[in-house]
Design an enzyme around this catalytic site. Structure first.
Site, PDB file in Angstrom:
ATOM      1  N   GLU A  51      57.228  22.848  45.055  1.00  8.39           N
ATOM      2  CA  GLU A  51      58.283  23.123  44.064  1.00  8.39           C
ATOM      3  C   GLU A  51      58.729  24.589  44.058  1.00  8.39           C
ATOM      4  O   GLU A  51      59.863  24.898  43.717  1.00  8.39           O
ATOM      5  CB  GLU A  51      57.838  22.723  42.659  1.00  8.39           C
ATOM      6  CG  GLU A  51      57.733  21.225  42.423  1.00  8.39           C
ATOM      7  CD  GLU A  51      56.377  20.650  42.787  1.00  8.39           C
ATOM      8  OE1 GLU A  51      55.571  21.345  43.446  1.00  8.39           O
ATOM      9  OE2 GLU A  51      56.111  19.481  42.410  1.00  8.39           O
ATOM     10  N   PHE A 113      48.315  13.341  30.128  1.00 11.30           N
ATOM     11  CA  PHE A 113      48.268  13.553  31.576  1.00 11.30           C
ATOM     12  C   PHE A 113      49.522  14.314  32.030  1.00 11.30           C
ATOM     13  O   PHE A 113      50.638  13.947  31.685  1.00 11.30           O
ATOM     14  CB  PHE A 113      48.170  12.208  32.306  1.00 11.30           C
ATOM     15  CG  PHE A 113      48.225  12.345  33.801  1.00 11.30           C
ATOM     16  CD1 PHE A 113      47.211  13.006  34.486  1.00 11.30           C
ATOM     17  CD2 PHE A 113      49.292  11.835  34.528  1.00 11.30           C
ATOM     18  CE1 PHE A 113      47.261  13.158  35.876  1.00 11.30           C
ATOM     19  CE2 PHE A 113      49.349  11.975  35.906  1.00 11.30           C
ATOM     20  CZ  PHE A 113      48.330  12.643  36.577  1.00 11.30           C
ATOM     21  N   GLN A 114      49.318  15.375  32.778  1.00 10.25           N
ATOM     22  CA  GLN A 114      50.392  16.229  33.305  1.00 10.25           C
ATOM     23  C   GLN A 114      51.283  16.802  32.207  1.00 10.25           C
ATOM     24  O   GLN A 114      52.481  16.995  32.407  1.00 10.25           O
ATOM     25  CB  GLN A 114      51.224  15.489  34.363  1.00 10.25           C
ATOM     26  CG  GLN A 114      50.385  15.218  35.611  1.00 10.25           C
ATOM     27  CD  GLN A 114      51.191  14.789  36.810  1.00 10.25           C
ATOM     28  OE1 GLN A 114      52.224  14.150  36.668  1.00 10.25           O
ATOM     29  NE2 GLN A 114      50.698  15.117  37.993  1.00 10.25           N
ATOM     30  N   LYS A 163      60.105  12.088  28.810  1.00  9.25           N
ATOM     31  CA  LYS A 163      60.428  10.886  29.588  1.00  9.25           C
ATOM     32  C   LYS A 163      61.184   9.830  28.787  1.00  9.25           C
ATOM     33  O   LYS A 163      62.099   9.169  29.301  1.00  9.25           O
ATOM     34  CB  LYS A 163      59.136  10.288  30.170  1.00  9.25           C
ATOM     35  CG  LYS A 163      59.415   9.182  31.167  1.00  9.25           C
ATOM     36  CD  LYS A 163      58.233   8.842  32.030  1.00  9.25           C
ATOM     37  CE  LYS A 163      58.636   7.795  33.062  1.00  9.25           C
ATOM     38  NZ  LYS A 163      57.509   7.424  33.920  1.00  9.25           N
ATOM     39  N   MET A 482      52.735  46.500  54.005  1.00 10.76           N
ATOM     40  CA  MET A 482      53.081  47.405  52.902  1.00 10.76           C
ATOM     41  C   MET A 482      51.839  47.787  52.101  1.00 10.76           C
ATOM     42  O   MET A 482      51.716  48.917  51.624  1.00 10.76           O
ATOM     43  CB  MET A 482      54.139  46.756  52.005  1.00 10.76           C
ATOM     44  CG  MET A 482      54.721  47.690  50.977  1.00 10.76           C
ATOM     45  SD  MET A 482      55.406  49.190  51.724  1.00 10.76           S
ATOM     46  CE  MET A 482      57.135  48.814  51.802  1.00 10.76           C
TER      47      MET A 482
HETATM   48  C1  LIG Z   1      53.296  36.651  45.931  1.00 11.71           C
HETATM   49  C2  LIG Z   1      52.966  38.066  46.222  1.00 11.71           C
HETATM   50  N1  LIG Z   1      51.670  38.454  46.316  1.00 11.71           N
HETATM   51  C3  LIG Z   1      51.363  39.751  46.592  1.00 11.71           C
HETATM   52  C4  LIG Z   1      52.330  40.679  46.763  1.00 11.71           C
HETATM   53  C5  LIG Z   1      51.973  42.140  47.037  1.00 11.71           C
HETATM   54  N2  LIG Z   1      52.471  42.562  48.353  1.00 11.71           N
HETATM   55  C6  LIG Z   1      53.600  43.263  48.519  1.00 11.71           C
HETATM   56  S1  LIG Z   1      53.980  43.551  50.112  1.00 11.71           S
HETATM   57  C7  LIG Z   1      52.595  42.770  50.630  1.00 11.71           C
HETATM   58  C8  LIG Z   1      52.278  42.649  52.102  1.00 11.71           C
HETATM   59  C9  LIG Z   1      53.214  41.751  52.817  1.00 11.71           C
HETATM   60  O1  LIG Z   1      52.737  41.500  54.114  1.00 11.71           O
HETATM   61  P1  LIG Z   1      53.638  40.851  55.222  1.00 11.71           P
HETATM   62  O2  LIG Z   1      54.359  39.693  54.690  1.00 11.71           O
HETATM   63  O3  LIG Z   1      52.813  40.608  56.433  1.00 11.71           O
HETATM   64  O4  LIG Z   1      54.729  41.966  55.484  1.00 11.71           O
HETATM   65  P2  LIG Z   1      54.634  43.461  56.068  1.00 11.71           P
HETATM   66  O5  LIG Z   1      54.477  44.382  54.892  1.00 11.71           O
HETATM   67  O6  LIG Z   1      53.479  43.519  57.005  1.00 11.71           O
HETATM   68  O7  LIG Z   1      55.944  43.655  56.746  1.00 11.71           O
HETATM   69  C10 LIG Z   1      51.849  42.287  49.552  1.00 11.71           C
HETATM   70  C11 LIG Z   1      50.571  41.578  49.663  1.00 11.71           C
HETATM   71  C12 LIG Z   1      53.666  40.231  46.610  1.00 11.71           C
HETATM   72  N3  LIG Z   1      54.692  41.067  46.705  1.00 11.71           N
HETATM   73  N4  LIG Z   1      53.955  38.939  46.377  1.00 11.71           N
END
Ligand SMILES: Cc1ncc(C[n+]2csc(CCOP(=O)(O)OP(=O)(O)O)c2C)c(N)n1
Length: 574
Positions: A51, A113-114, A163, A482
């Protein structure tokens, strides 16, 4: 008058609203509605595999078309799975209507439920929500939901439907209202003419003006008047991450993106400006780098549809509440009416200063290394070249997102689609699918990382079912890039859990889903393989590109500094 059940009214209202696509996933509480949908040929339903992806697809569709995306989810886990996507849309002011099934009215509050309190859970991340208490209210509520989602400052609206409200046996007279009647909701339709005139005069008298334009210009369909005004005044323009494309990316007056990973020139011009015209932008923390030292000499004109956004973090000297397109059109008229031009010597000296900052180099210079390693920046430059700057580009979140924002030349609005406010990994791929469905003849590329893509990779299956040949550009650096950059810069390179020791063979994985996978490890293959991928118009192609894992995104503003305080590389700073 026709007699319809609640479920039939939901579906008919969508048709009468002009909706074409619904993204969703069925379950017990929403099954009456799905049964009514079965009999309605005008609506196309996309059965996602999770979803969250339905909400991001609806979001991608909305960002590309300006119309609300529509989502169906069932109660409980269906509804909670949609929450991240609703929050993503809310943070970026994206119109969306989410219809969630709910347990029957007499079961609400019994831990049935749900059962989950969807209204309560989603309350802080919706523009508005409704729960249906009388089935006969459905057409009116649907009309209101679309009006609220798309008007004023757009946003997501949830309609929770128990529902029993959709019971096929209970029938009601159906008519779809022509207009939504909402007594306490009246978004501004025009800006204040006196304020607009004052702003025009201030801009004409400015010595170092800058236009700082955000996502509101795109949402408000105001690229044309913005560009016209910038040209009339010969004023430099910078865009937020969300605003990219609202002013042509390869125009001489464009300074690049501003903010945390903004260009040297844009951030310096901001710091030194004396009049700042902020349009459809909200001075968020990733832009201003702290309120205390922000643009110390600037008088600020702030145009926004949402009064709550004005003077929230940075006080405006001339606030103007109104739709950005009409305010800019009125401002253009005021400028023409005043009839004077900015002093040409003053304009020339400001441009001389900007051109000195800009130098002769690229907007975002980078070290291209020894020529063997593939730099992530080079991948985006190649993507921009191969697609002629005309593709819809979605992204996930991380370094790859910033590289895409910096190096792709967006010349048109609504083409750059990313999660700016919430920063949702897992957004890019389903958003690209939502775009592709509506723009089948256009190139649609999702720039992602090996971390982000795995957050919604199951949608490869949906793409095969509905024939959505998007291109996935996976900047595979093997790490959560990042996060690692911050660990390098702030935590002395202690890489606490930012390395995924096991990764799938992406090529085999996409092949297993029935698509084409290509691995690129050599720089010389980058352009030809990318061209080959985009030439395969009818196939989803996943390009798994091995990029330099040691690369950082620069510039990077220095915390608690001013706009002008930036790291320019691992060793140089302003
Ligand atoms: C759902 C979610 N969880 C954690 C983060 C924190 N976060 C920001 S950038 C990042 C790393 C992303 O890694 P990748 O997709 O491999 O991209 P890269 O930075 O290596 O280009 C994380 C964990 C986020 N933005 N969103």
């Amino acid at each position: 008058m026709e007699l319809l059940s609640g479920a039939e009214m939901v579906v008919r209202s969508l048709r009468d609203q002009g909706v074409k696509y619904i993204y969703g996933y069925p379950g017990g509480a929403i099954l009456h509605i799905y049964d009514a949908l079965f009999k309605e040929p005008a609506l196309t339903h996309i059965l996602v595999r999770h979803e969250q992806a339905a909400t991001h697809m609806a979001d991608g569709y909305a960002r590309a078309t300006g119309k609300a995306g529509v989502v169906f989810v069932t109660s409980g886990p269906g509804a909670t799975n949609a929450i991240t996507g609703i929050a993503t849309a809310f943070m970026d002011s994206i119109p969306m209507v989410v219809i969630s099934g709910q347990v029957a009215s007499d079961m609400v509050g019994t831990d049935a439920f749900q059962e989950t309190d969807m209204i309560g859970i989603s309350r802080p991340i919706v523009k508005h929500s409704f729960i249906i208490k009388h089935a006969s209210d459905i057409p009116e509520v649907m009309k209101k939901a679309f009006y609220l989602a798309e008007s004023g400052r757009p946003g997501p609206v949830v309609i929770d439907i128990p529902k029993d409200m959709t019971n096929p046996i209970d029938k009601f007279e159906y008519s779809y209202p022509k207009k939504a009647k909402l007594r306490s909701y009246a978004p501004a339709t025009r800006g204040h003419s006196g304020q607009i005139r004052k702003a025009a005069e201030m801009l004409l008298a400015a010595k170092r003006p800058v236009v700082y334009a955000g996502g509101g210009v795109i949402l408000g369909g105001a690229s044309t008047p913005l560009t016209e005004m910038a040209k009339l005044l010969n004023v430099p323009v910078t865009n937020t991450l969300m605003g990219l494309g609202c002013f042509p990316g390869d125009d001489r007056q464009f300074l690049g993106m501003l903010g945390m990973h903004g260009s040297y020139t844009a951030n310096l011009a901001m710091h030194h400006c004396d009049v700042l015209l902020a349009v459809g932008a909200r001075f968020d923390d990733r832009v201003i780098n702290g309120a205390a030292k922000f643009c110390p000499n600037a008088k600020i004109i702030h145009i926004d549809i949402d009064p709550a956004s004005i003077s929230k973090t940075i006080k405006a000297d001339i606030p103007i509440v109104g739709p950005v397109d009409s305010v800019l059109a009125d401002m253009l008229a005021a400028l023409k009416d005043i009839g004077t031009q900015p002093n040409p010597d003053v304009v020339a000296s400001w441009w001389k200063q900007i051109d000195e900052w800009r130098g002769n180099g690229k907007m975002f210079p980078y070290d291209s290394g020894d020529g063997n390693v593939i730099k992530p920046q080079a991948v985006i430059e190649t993507l921009s070249e191969v697609t002629g700057g005309n593709a819809f580009v979605t992204s996930d979140v991380g370094q790859h997102q910033m590289f895409a924002a910096q190096y792709y030349r967006f010349n048109k609005p609504n083409r750059w689609i990313n999660s700016g406010g919430l920063g949702t990994m897992g957004f890019g791929f389903p958003a690209a699918m939502g775009v592709k469905l509506s723009f089948p003849d256009d190139d649609v590329a999702c720039v992602t990382g090996e971390g982000s893509i795995q957050m919604n990779i199951q949608e490869l299956s949906t793409c095969l079912q509905y024939d959505l040949p998007v291109k996935i550009i996976n900047l595979n650096n093997g790490v959560l890039g990042m996060v690692r950059q911050w660990q390098d810069m702030v935590y002395n390179s202690r890489y606490s859990h930012s390395y995924m020791e096991s990764l799938p063979d992406f090529v085999k994985l996409v092949e297993a889903y029935g698509h084409v996978g290509m691995r690129i490890t050599d720089l010389k293959d980058l352009k030809p393989k990318m061209e080959e991928a985009f030439a395969m118009k009818n196939r989803l192609v996943f390009l798994d590109i091995q990029v330099d894992a040691s690369e950082h995104v620069y510039p990077m503003q220095i915390r608690d500094g001013a706009m002008r305080d930036m790291w320019l590389s691992k060793t140089e700073r302003t």
